[in-house]
Design a protein around this motif. Structure first.
Motif, PDB file in Angstrom:
ATOM      1  N   PHE A 255      11.773  11.339  95.652  1.00 55.50           N
ATOM      2  CA  PHE A 255      12.834  11.029  94.637  1.00 55.50           C
ATOM      3  C   PHE A 255      12.670  11.801  93.413  1.00 55.50           C
ATOM      4  O   PHE A 255      11.329  12.074  93.156  1.00 55.50           O
ATOM      5  CB  PHE A 255      12.943   9.525  94.282  1.00 55.50           C
ATOM      6  N   GLY A 256      13.540  12.447  92.719  1.00 52.44           N
ATOM      7  CA  GLY A 256      13.450  12.869  91.487  1.00 52.44           C
ATOM      8  C   GLY A 256      13.575  11.634  90.334  1.00 52.44           C
ATOM      9  O   GLY A 256      13.444  10.605  90.857  1.00 52.44           O
ATOM     10  N   VAL A 257      13.536  12.098  89.031  1.00 53.13           N
ATOM     11  CA  VAL A 257      13.605  11.106  88.191  1.00 53.13           C
ATOM     12  C   VAL A 257      14.880  11.362  87.252  1.00 53.13           C
ATOM     13  O   VAL A 257      15.352  12.212  86.800  1.00 53.13           O
ATOM     14  CB  VAL A 257      12.333  11.480  87.214  1.00 53.13           C
ATOM     15  N   ASP A 258      15.358   9.918  87.213  1.00 53.92           N
ATOM     16  CA  ASP A 258      16.367   9.637  85.987  1.00 53.92           C
ATOM     17  C   ASP A 258      15.644   9.214  84.918  1.00 53.92           C
ATOM     18  O   ASP A 258      15.176   8.155  85.212  1.00 53.92           O
ATOM     19  CB  ASP A 258      17.616   8.782  86.708  1.00 53.92           C
ATOM     20  N   ALA A 259      15.651   9.760  83.882  1.00 62.98           N
ATOM     21  CA  ALA A 259      14.641   9.655  82.656  1.00 62.98           C
ATOM     22  C   ALA A 259      15.559   9.217  81.568  1.00 62.98           C
ATOM     23  O   ALA A 259      16.457   9.761  81.212  1.00 62.98           O
ATOM     24  CB  ALA A 259      13.619  10.491  82.221  1.00 62.98           C
TER      25      ALA A 259
ATOM     26  N   ALA B 204       9.002   9.492  77.428  1.00 66.10           N
ATOM     27  CA  ALA B 204       7.837   8.816  78.314  1.00 66.10           C
ATOM     28  C   ALA B 204       8.217   8.884  79.687  1.00 66.10           C
ATOM     29  O   ALA B 204       7.404   9.174  80.514  1.00 66.10           O
ATOM     30  CB  ALA B 204       7.770   7.364  77.732  1.00 66.10           C
ATOM     31  N   GLU B 205       9.535   8.589  79.981  1.00 63.95           N
ATOM     32  CA  GLU B 205       9.827   8.712  81.317  1.00 63.95           C
ATOM     33  C   GLU B 205      10.001  10.113  82.031  1.00 63.95           C
ATOM     34  O   GLU B 205       9.772  10.104  83.060  1.00 63.95           O
ATOM     35  CB  GLU B 205      11.147   8.026  81.514  1.00 63.95           C
ATOM     36  N   VAL B 206      10.338  10.971  81.083  1.00 66.67           N
ATOM     37  CA  VAL B 206      10.325  12.599  81.662  1.00 66.67           C
ATOM     38  C   VAL B 206       8.788  12.848  81.956  1.00 66.67           C
ATOM     39  O   VAL B 206       8.720  13.411  82.774  1.00 66.67           O
ATOM     40  CB  VAL B 206      10.839  13.233  80.540  1.00 66.67           C
ATOM     41  N   CYS B 207       7.872  12.260  80.985  1.00 64.69           N
ATOM     42  CA  CYS B 207       6.198  12.680  81.193  1.00 64.69           C
ATOM     43  C   CYS B 207       5.931  11.899  82.392  1.00 64.69           C
ATOM     44  O   CYS B 207       5.167  12.654  82.982  1.00 64.69           O
ATOM     45  CB  CYS B 207       5.682  12.328  79.917  1.00 64.69           C
ATOM     46  N   MET B 208       6.356  10.866  82.803  1.00 65.12           N
ATOM     47  CA  MET B 208       6.047  10.206  84.104  1.00 65.12           C
ATOM     48  C   MET B 208       6.318  11.118  85.346  1.00 65.12           C
ATOM     49  O   MET B 208       5.611  11.311  86.194  1.00 65.12           O
ATOM     50  CB  MET B 208       6.637   8.740  84.421  1.00 65.12           C
ATOM     51  N   GLY B 209       7.431  11.831  85.204  1.00 65.01           N
ATOM     52  CA  GLY B 209       8.094  12.608  86.140  1.00 65.01           C
ATOM     53  C   GLY B 209       6.980  13.754  86.387  1.00 65.01           C
ATOM     54  O   GLY B 209       6.707  14.478  87.432  1.00 65.01           O
ATOM     55  N   GLN B 210       6.601  14.258  84.978  1.00 66.45           N
ATOM     56  CA  GLN B 210       5.881  15.532  85.071  1.00 66.45           C
ATOM     57  C   GLN B 210       4.659  15.157  85.743  1.00 66.45           C
ATOM     58  O   GLN B 210       3.891  16.042  86.368  1.00 66.45           O
ATOM     59  CB  GLN B 210       5.807  16.108  83.550  1.00 66.45           C
TER      60      GLN B 210
ATOM     61  N   ASP C  66      14.616  18.321  88.896  1.00 72.65           N
ATOM     62  CA  ASP C  66      14.826  17.079  89.599  1.00 72.65           C
ATOM     63  C   ASP C  66      14.114  15.911  88.228  1.00 72.65           C
ATOM     64  O   ASP C  66      14.095  14.629  88.806  1.00 72.65           O
ATOM     65  CB  ASP C  66      14.164  16.820  90.546  1.00 72.65           C
ATOM     66  N   VAL C  67      14.079  16.407  87.055  1.00 74.41           N
ATOM     67  CA  VAL C  67      13.585  15.323  86.081  1.00 74.41           C
ATOM     68  C   VAL C  67      15.077  15.430  85.185  1.00 74.41           C
ATOM     69  O   VAL C  67      14.966  16.402  84.359  1.00 74.41           O
ATOM     70  CB  VAL C  67      12.610  15.473  85.183  1.00 74.41           C
ATOM     71  N   GLN C  68      15.894  14.610  85.186  1.00 77.91           N
ATOM     72  CA  GLN C  68      16.966  14.908  84.429  1.00 77.91           C
ATOM     73  C   GLN C  68      16.952  13.606  83.281  1.00 77.91           C
ATOM     74  O   GLN C  68      16.765  12.448  83.524  1.00 77.91           O
ATOM     75  CB  GLN C  68      18.162  14.500  85.340  1.00 77.91           C
ATOM     76  N   TYR C  69      17.135  14.142  81.879  1.00 78.52           N
ATOM     77  CA  TYR C  69      16.950  13.244  80.888  1.00 78.52           C
ATOM     78  C   TYR C  69      18.176  12.894  80.288  1.00 78.52           C
ATOM     79  O   TYR C  69      18.891  13.885  79.562  1.00 78.52           O
ATOM     80  CB  TYR C  69      15.899  14.017  79.765  1.00 78.52           C
TER      81      TYR C  69
ATOM     82  N   SER D 168      12.036  19.201  81.465  1.00 74.29           N
ATOM     83  CA  SER D 168      13.174  18.295  82.167  1.00 74.29           C
ATOM     84  C   SER D 168      14.371  19.247  82.076  1.00 74.29           C
ATOM     85  O   SER D 168      14.571  20.169  81.376  1.00 74.29           O
ATOM     86  CB  SER D 168      13.294  17.075  81.427  1.00 74.29           C
ATOM     87  N   THR D 169      15.497  18.667  82.617  1.00 76.15           N
ATOM     88  CA  THR D 169      16.779  19.197  82.398  1.00 76.15           C
ATOM     89  C   THR D 169      17.517  18.225  81.775  1.00 76.15           C
ATOM     90  O   THR D 169      17.588  16.964  81.876  1.00 76.15           O
ATOM     91  CB  THR D 169      17.582  19.188  83.743  1.00 76.15           C
ATOM     92  N   LEU D 170      17.722  18.623  80.398  1.00 76.44           N
ATOM     93  CA  LEU D 170      18.460  17.841  79.306  1.00 76.44           C
ATOM     94  C   LEU D 170      19.903  17.560  79.881  1.00 76.44           C
ATOM     95  O   LEU D 170      20.754  18.556  80.289  1.00 76.44           O
ATOM     96  CB  LEU D 170      18.548  18.376  78.195  1.00 76.44           C
ATOM     97  N   ILE D 171      20.407  16.284  79.583  1.00 76.35           N
ATOM     98  CA  ILE D 171      21.945  16.122  79.835  1.00 76.35           C
ATOM     99  C   ILE D 171      22.579  15.558  78.432  1.00 76.35           C
ATOM    100  O   ILE D 171      22.113  14.665  78.030  1.00 76.35           O
ATOM    101  CB  ILE D 171      22.022  14.758  80.843  1.00 76.35           C
TER     102      ILE D 171
END
Ligand SMILES: *Cc1c(COP(=O)(O)O)cnc(C)c1O
Length: 407
Positions: free
Chosen positions: A62-66, A70-76, A84-87, A104-107
């Motif tokens: 799985f990738g990350v929905d951050a 802090a959640e972005v960093c967990m993915g990293q 696959d780390v979408q903030y 991350s990929t910023l949304i």
């Protein structure tokens, strides 16, 4: 009950704890991945950010929905690639963007945020590939869109397209839509996906460049009440596969994502607490448990909503409130089992009368030291509970690995 021995064993040490079951999580991940073959999943970490749980899910593809830095960093930390780390969250600060733009990929969640990301990217001498979260002109239940604090209204986004294309340090390459959690009707979910894909098609034409990704958000619910039926994952997966295939000429190299939290972990955890005391007041029997409102908030919130909700529309009450009976309440007795039921008020040990788990409920006769287990405690559970209230010792979070070790 599954893991009964582990629960007995751990209850000797802890008066309250969560137990997350790795084998159940992996089973669910396999089910999702096997049935949605042309879709990539992102784990919504906010549902359960326990380090072992996150590691388990991310190491299984799985990738990350951050929802935060802090959640972005967990993915990293788990070496998930930037794509696959979408903030995605409303109200990101300039600092939030600076801290995550390279990992991350910023949304973008608003028109302001599109500009803010562009200016941060300019300062950092880069071009950021971003997604935008749109608040679409459709909803799950009817054709029209509704006002929301999330995303940019579809019409506004298309109106301002010219402004966006003049920004030199961003490239809009993705669409994100998420308008509902906890849907149990698979037909509604698939027609929602179809609407998202149609919106993406329109967006791609207007942007004049191919979309690199479409994040269709969540929606897939889990059964909480005994009367709830689980979403048929194989049927929904099949329908989704057909949809993605039908759009494959439009989106030749576009990655399609579904993000989900509760459908991966919601049913893979229990909350365990113990009877601390028991008394009778004016004819009512009170059973006092350890750490309820302040350890596992969902049943207490359900009680409050049921009592004071006033029959109002509860849309938007997720993830705090889902339904009247969000957990099954099971009893494990150290002493011999009893067949006798007793009507009780099941309450917690906080100094507030709102700490009620269940009122007027028939349960096997409980004594001090008996164990009470709540199901459906894998998501929106530990993360939502106000553990600092009253400065009690918080519940432990335990992770039962596939080879039966408890971490
Ligand atoms: C919370 C959230 C999710 C996860 O919802 P679940 O009901 O747990 O699957 C997905 N997407 C967004 C944008 C969210 O905020």
């Amino acid at each position: 009950m599954k893991n009964q021995n582990v629960i007995y064993q751990q209850a000797k040490q802890y008066d309250s704890f969560y137990l997350y079951d790795e084998s159940e999580i992996i089973k669910r991940i396999q089910e999702l991945k096997n049935n949605f073959q042309n879709v990539k999943f992102l784990y919504s970490i906010k549902t359960n950010s326990n380090a072992n749980v996150v590691k388990c899910i991310l190491s299984n593809g799985f990738g990350v929905d951050a929802a935060s830095v802090a959640e972005v960093c967990m993915g990293q930390g788990e070496h998930i690639q930037k794509e696959d780390v979408q903030y995605s969250a409303p109200g990101k600060t300039k600092k939030n963007i600076e801290d995550t733009i390279r990992i991350s990929t910023l949304i973008a969640d608003s028109l302001n945020e599109i500009n803010l990301i562009d200016s941060v990217a300019k300062e950092q001498n880069m071009v950021a590939k971003i997604g935008v979260r749109l608040n679409p002109d459709f909803s799950f239940d009817n054709k029209e869109g509704v006002a929301s604090k999330f995303g940019i209204d579809e019409a506004q986004f298309f109106d301002k397209l010219h402004d966006h294309s003049s920004l030199m340090n961003i490239e809009i390459v993705g669409l994100h839509v998420h308008i509902r959690s906890q849907e149990l009707d698979g037909t509604k979910i698939s027609s929602y996906y179809e609407n998202v894909l149609n919106l993406a098609k329109r967006m791609q034409v207007s942007l004049g460049n191919p979309l690199e990704f479409i994040n269709m958000g969540s929606g897939i619910g889990i059964p909480y009440e005994d009367s709830d039926n689980a979403v048929d994952i194989s049927e929904l997966g099949e329908r989704t596969k057909e949809l993605v295939k039908a759009f494959s000429k439009t989106f030749t190299d576009t990655r399609i994502y579904i993000e989900t939290g509760r459908s991966v972990v919601g049913k893979c955890g229990v909350y365990v607490t113990k009877v601390l005391d028991k008394k009778i007041s004016y004819g009512k029997t009170y059973v006092i448990l350890n750490n309820t409102l302040n350890g596992f908030i969902r049943p207490s919130v359900a009680q409050l909503v049921t009592k004071y909700g006033g029959g109002g529309n509860l849309a938007g009450s997720e993830p705090l409130y889902t339904t009247k009976n969000p957990s099954q309440i099971l009893v494990l007795k150290e002493m011999q089992e009893t067949e006798n039921l007793e009507i009780v008020e099941l309450v917690g040990n906080l100094c507030t009368a709102t700490d009620v788990v269940a009122s007027n409920i028939a349960l096997p006769c409980l004594e001090v030291g008996d164990i009470v287990v709540f199901t459906n405690a894998g998501s929106y559970a530990a993360v939502l509970s106000p553990m600092q209230f009253s400065s009690q010792e918080p519940p432990n979070e335990l992770f039962l690995t596939c080879d039966e070790a408890v971490m």
